[in-house]
Design an enzyme around this catalytic site. Structure first.
Site, short mmCIF file in Angstrom:
data_model
loop_
_atom_site.label_atom_id
_atom_site.label_comp_id
_atom_site.label_asym_id
_atom_site.label_seq_id
_atom_site.Cartn_x
_atom_site.Cartn_y
_atom_site.Cartn_z
N ASP A 72 0.82 -1.22 0.00
CA ASP A 72 0.00 0.00 0.00
C ASP A 72 0.85 1.27 0.00
OD1 ASP A 72 0.91 -0.37 2.60
OD2 ASP A 72 -1.08 -0.75 3.44
N ASP A 141 -7.69 -2.87 14.09
CA ASP A 141 -9.03 -3.37 13.78
C ASP A 141 -8.99 -4.61 12.88
OD1 ASP A 141 -8.19 -2.29 11.42
OD2 ASP A 141 -9.72 -0.73 11.29
N HIS A 143 -7.29 -4.86 10.03
CA HIS A 143 -7.16 -4.64 8.58
C HIS A 143 -5.83 -5.16 8.08
CE1 HIS A 143 -5.51 -0.40 9.59
NE2 HIS A 143 -4.52 -0.98 8.96
N GLU A 148 -9.71 -1.85 5.07
CA GLU A 148 -10.41 -1.49 6.29
C GLU A 148 -11.66 -2.36 6.47
OE1 GLU A 148 -8.85 0.34 8.23
OE2 GLU A 148 -8.51 2.39 7.56
#
Ligand code: GLP
Length: 264
Positions: A72, A141, A143, A148
């Site tokens: 990313d 979380d 991801h 996400e």
């Protein structure tokens, strides 16, 4: 899925670096084809990269025939910005190993046509022969890359909008100001990661414990995108003791027993 548990991040990182080096060496011994690897950023891989650098310098592994694709990059952040993933990768890995510059791929977050940039990235991965191994970290979380919660588990490389939570967590690199964290990123998709022959995910520290429990014991869900690893035939999660703190005792014992049995 395998779960490797080590005392702390230092021991986990050594395990991961040696595992990757062994995979590179094993392929080099049997074919001239390049080893294609997916790479990640964040604080988690830093010690693994440091050990890989040591191994390259000691002649224990070489990246001359390795092709890498990073997972990313922020959208709109100059490549030269100290917190761009371009800067990160050069600082913590590429400037210190023998991987040819032409073999390094990182999404261009400033591409004039972002959609084309993402489509071309997927094509380049296929042209390189597909991933032998994808190395990733996770967000708090759960991801993976910047997929996400509520990202499709079939997603491919695309532009994504970051959650407020992620911007707050990552603001530690941007003067603790979430507004300074880019609102968007380009990210490989969950399906891009899972297209690899093998996936190795690292998670260290108690902040990752809930996500790790959800990924391992919870249902496969777009709410915790790393849980998609459950559907992969060769997925490994490398954790320190703190990151498995929310696992059930029986799960913990099972993964320890599997590793002990396979070491015999
Ligand atoms: C970012 C990256 C992820 C990374 C995560 C965790 O959100 N996009 O790829 O896994 O941060 O970072 P850290 O390793 O610093 O906890």
């Amino acid at each position: 899925m395998k779960v490797i548990i080590r005392k702390n991040s230092a021991e986990s990182s050594l395990w991961t670096a040696h595992y990757i080096a062994a995979k590179i060496n094993e392929k080099a011994a049997r074919t001239d084809e390049p080893f294609v690897i997916g790479l990640c950023t964040g604080s988690t891989p830093i010690e693994t990269y440091a050990e890989l650098i040591r191994m390259v310098k000691a002649g224990e592994v070489s990246f001359k025939n390795v092709i890498s694709f990073n997972m990313d990059e922020y959208v709109g952040l100059p490549e030269s910005h100290p917190e761009s993933y371009h800067s990160f990768m050069h600082k913590y890995l590429f400037d210190h190993i023998d991987e040819p510059a032409g073999n390094i791929h990182i999404l261009n977050g400033n591409a004039p046509d972002p959609v084309k940039e993402c489509e071309d990235y997927e094509k380049a991965i296929v042209a390189a022969g597909g991933f032998d191994l994808f190395l990733g970290g996770i967000g708090e979380d759960g991801h993976i890359a910047f997929n996400e919660p509520f990202s499709s588990l079939e997603s491919r490389t695309r532009v994504v909008t970051l959650t407020q939570d992620t911007r707050e967590v990552n603001s530690r690199f941007f003067d603790n100001d979430p507004e300074k964290v880019p609102a968007q990123a380009m990210s490989v998709g969950v399906a891009t990661v899972l297209s690899a022959k093998e996936v190795v995910i690292m998670a260290y520290g108690s902040k990752k414990a809930r996500a790790i429990a959800a990924a391992i014991e919870g249902p496969m869900s777009h709410y915790c995108t790393v849980s998609a690893l459950q559907a992969h035939p060769a997925g490994t999660i490398v954790c320190d003791e703190a990151a498995v703190g929310e696992l059930k005792v029986n799960s913990y014992r099972y993964f320890k027993a599997v590793e002990a049995a396979e070491a015999k």
